[in-house]
Design a protein around this motif. Structure first.
Motif, PDB file in Angstrom:
ATOM      1  N   GLY A   1       7.224  10.360   5.852  1.00 41.12           N
ATOM      2  CA  GLY A   1       7.567  11.040   4.746  1.00 41.12           C
ATOM      3  C   GLY A   1       6.757  11.167   3.407  1.00 41.12           C
ATOM      4  O   GLY A   1       6.788  12.090   2.853  1.00 41.12           O
ATOM      5  N   LEU A   2       5.809  10.279   3.459  1.00 44.09           N
ATOM      6  CA  LEU A   2       4.633  10.520   2.470  1.00 44.09           C
ATOM      7  C   LEU A   2       3.832  11.906   2.439  1.00 44.09           C
ATOM      8  O   LEU A   2       3.377  12.431   1.534  1.00 44.09           O
ATOM      9  N   MET A   3       3.687  12.088   3.789  1.00 41.83           N
ATOM     10  CA  MET A   3       2.883  13.237   4.176  1.00 41.83           C
ATOM     11  C   MET A   3       3.659  14.528   3.781  1.00 41.83           C
ATOM     12  O   MET A   3       3.015  15.252   3.267  1.00 41.83           O
ATOM     13  N   ASP A   4       4.916  14.422   3.804  1.00 43.04           N
ATOM     14  CA  ASP A   4       5.820  15.570   3.465  1.00 43.04           C
ATOM     15  C   ASP A   4       5.839  15.630   1.962  1.00 43.04           C
ATOM     16  O   ASP A   4       5.766  16.537   1.475  1.00 43.04           O
ATOM     17  N   VAL A   5       5.886  14.360   1.272  1.00 42.34           N
ATOM     18  CA  VAL A   5       5.852  14.284  -0.036  1.00 42.34           C
ATOM     19  C   VAL A   5       4.665  15.006  -0.642  1.00 42.34           C
ATOM     20  O   VAL A   5       4.666  15.576  -1.485  1.00 42.34           O
TER      21      VAL A   5
ATOM     22  N   TYR B   1      -3.131   9.153   6.141  1.00 45.62           N
ATOM     23  CA  TYR B   1      -3.478   9.228   7.664  1.00 45.62           C
ATOM     24  C   TYR B   1      -4.039   7.937   8.136  1.00 45.62           C
ATOM     25  O   TYR B   1      -3.779   7.742   9.513  1.00 45.62           O
ATOM     26  N   GLN B   2      -4.788   7.265   7.391  1.00 39.63           N
ATOM     27  CA  GLN B   2      -5.410   6.039   7.933  1.00 39.63           C
ATOM     28  C   GLN B   2      -4.265   4.902   8.090  1.00 39.63           C
ATOM     29  O   GLN B   2      -4.463   4.259   9.126  1.00 39.63           O
ATOM     30  N   ILE B   3      -3.295   5.046   7.179  1.00 40.80           N
ATOM     31  CA  ILE B   3      -2.099   3.825   7.459  1.00 40.80           C
ATOM     32  C   ILE B   3      -1.215   4.179   8.605  1.00 40.80           C
ATOM     33  O   ILE B   3      -0.977   3.489   9.429  1.00 40.80           O
ATOM     34  N   ARG B   4      -1.067   5.658   9.049  1.00 39.63           N
ATOM     35  CA  ARG B   4      -0.452   6.035   9.848  1.00 39.63           C
ATOM     36  C   ARG B   4      -1.124   5.382  11.281  1.00 39.63           C
ATOM     37  O   ARG B   4      -0.291   5.114  12.378  1.00 39.63           O
TER      38      ARG B   4
ATOM     39  N   ARG C   1       0.821  -0.944   0.084  1.00 41.76           N
ATOM     40  CA  ARG C   1      -0.025  -0.020   0.099  1.00 41.76           C
ATOM     41  C   ARG C   1       1.007   1.172   0.032  1.00 41.76           C
ATOM     42  O   ARG C   1       0.703   2.500  -0.540  1.00 41.76           O
ATOM     43  N   ILE C   2       1.760   1.268   0.782  1.00 43.99           N
ATOM     44  CA  ILE C   2       2.958   2.268   0.765  1.00 43.99           C
ATOM     45  C   ILE C   2       3.608   2.602  -0.592  1.00 43.99           C
ATOM     46  O   ILE C   2       3.673   3.698  -0.935  1.00 43.99           O
TER      47      ILE C   2
END
Length: 380
Positions: A288-292, A226-229, A205-206
């Motif tokens: 990191g995906l949030m920042d990306v 957000y759900q994955i986190r 998924r990531i």
């Protein structure tokens, strides 16, 4: 505690509230039964090197004859929906009231408790969902005795013990040659190994979200991140105390655990460390995906602003030329009062000059590289 909880974020507050559900002044050993809990189903597997029995028990007292034999008995209770059955189960296995409380009142933090003749291990089991993303999570309690293992699950629909049952039934490996402590290790190892399929799904998924974040970010992408986190945080809270409990069991030991089985528990501890490493890695990737995502949205906005700026820049000189010719002039007063208004080819010449200015600006922007995308995705 209440004041501290008010200051916490909503998600952390909710996670802590799950563990502080007892009312102040509640008597030790008090049992709370959830109204939605399924009724308990009792399965028994009794085995030795030569014999194997697998049955479904009607009442807990049906297990007594097997517990008095020299064989190894595995009693698996699936469901917590009957206080009478659970209390009778406690009498059959002579469970301490606090043990029965820890078993029934979920969720409990994974831990290990030594009661001399019994060893209690509270663990958290996860099973991946088949049709949707995410996982099922439930509490599993292991009570190890001299010649028996009692496991209590929250619900009967999902578990990861089928491999252990198959090994016992088909006499694979050394499980039927060992005691109840080895059976407890096998069940615990199956619980820990059950985290790996779940983590593999999160890895996939990531990877999908990484490409989606760069190529086509949208609000749904942010919600998925957000759900994955949140789900990875739940996995971390499930595996972290289990690692500490297994380490405590290896370090302190128990009369019910042989030295040979303690060596196997080291392997189980290594698996918990691997799970922890994977969970932490995926949490960092999700962060990191949030920042990306924020950078991708910002880059997308920059691309839009760049296009609008280029268009505006091209039309500024054209608007300037058109504005000059929109002024009122009187050529009778002075020949410098826009004499080209009286030219035969004045209008086509003006349009040609404006087109030349636009093309010249486009060539200038292209030569400076301002018309190219700032992000280029190479696909294999």
């Amino acid at each position: 505690m209440v004041r501290k909880l008010r200051r916490l974020p909503k998600i952390v507050k909710r996670l802590y509230e799950d563990e502080f559900h007892h009312q102040p002044g509640t008597l030790p050993g008090t049992i709370f039964i959830d109204e939605d809990a399924p009724p308990p189903i009792i399965f028994l597997i009794d085995y030795s090197q030569t014999n194997f029995i697998r049955e479904q028990m009607t009442i807990p007292e049906d297990c007594v004859p097997y517990l008095e034999m020299d064989s190894i008995s595995w009693v698996d209770v699936q469901g917590l929906g009957s206080q009478d059955i659970l209390q009778r189960l406690g009498k059959v296995f002579k469970l301490h009231p606090l043990v029965l409380e820890d078993i029934v009142n979920v969720p409990e933090r994974p831990k290990i408790e030594d009661y001399e003749e019994q060893l209690l291990f509270i663990s958290r089991m996860v099973v991946p969902k088949e049709k949707t993303c995410g996982f099922y999570s439930e509490q599993v309690s292991l009570i190890l005795g001299k010649n028996y293992l009692l496991t209590v699950q929250e619900e009967p629909e999902h578990d990861c013990f089928e491999g252990v049952r198959s090994r016992i039934e088909k006499s694979k490996g050394i499980i039927r040659k060992q005691g109840a402590d080895y059976l407890a290790y096998a069940v615990l190892d199956a619980i820990i190994d059950g985290f790996f399929p779940v983590l593999e799904l999160y890895g996939e998924r990531i990877e999908e979200l990484e490409e989606e974040v760069i190529v086509k970010p949208n609000p749904q992408t942010l919600q998925n991140i957000y759900q994955i986190r949140r789900e990875l945080l739940q996995l971390r809270r499930a595996i972290w105390p289990q690692r500490d409990a297994i380490n405590s069991l290896i370090r302190d030991g128990s009369d019910l655990i042989s030295e040979e089985v303690r060596i196997y528990l080291r392997d189980c501890y290594d698996h918990t460390v691997q799970v922890m490493d994977m969970v932490e890695t995926y949490r960092e990737l999700a962060s990191g995906l949030m920042d990306v995502y924020l950078s991708a949205v910002s880059n997308k906005m920059n691309e839009i602003m760049k296009v609008l700026t280029v268009v505006s820049t091209i039309f500024i000189p054209l608007t300037f030329v058109a504005g000059i010719y929109g002024m009122n002039f009187n050529t009778e007063k002075s020949p410098y009062n826009m004499p080209e208004l009286n030219w035969y080819w004045g209008y086509p010449v003006c349009l040609a000059v404006m087109v030349a200015i636009a093309l010249g600006l486009l060539f200038f922007f292209w030569q400076r590289g301002w018309l190219q995308n700032s992000v280029t995705i190479k696909r294999n």
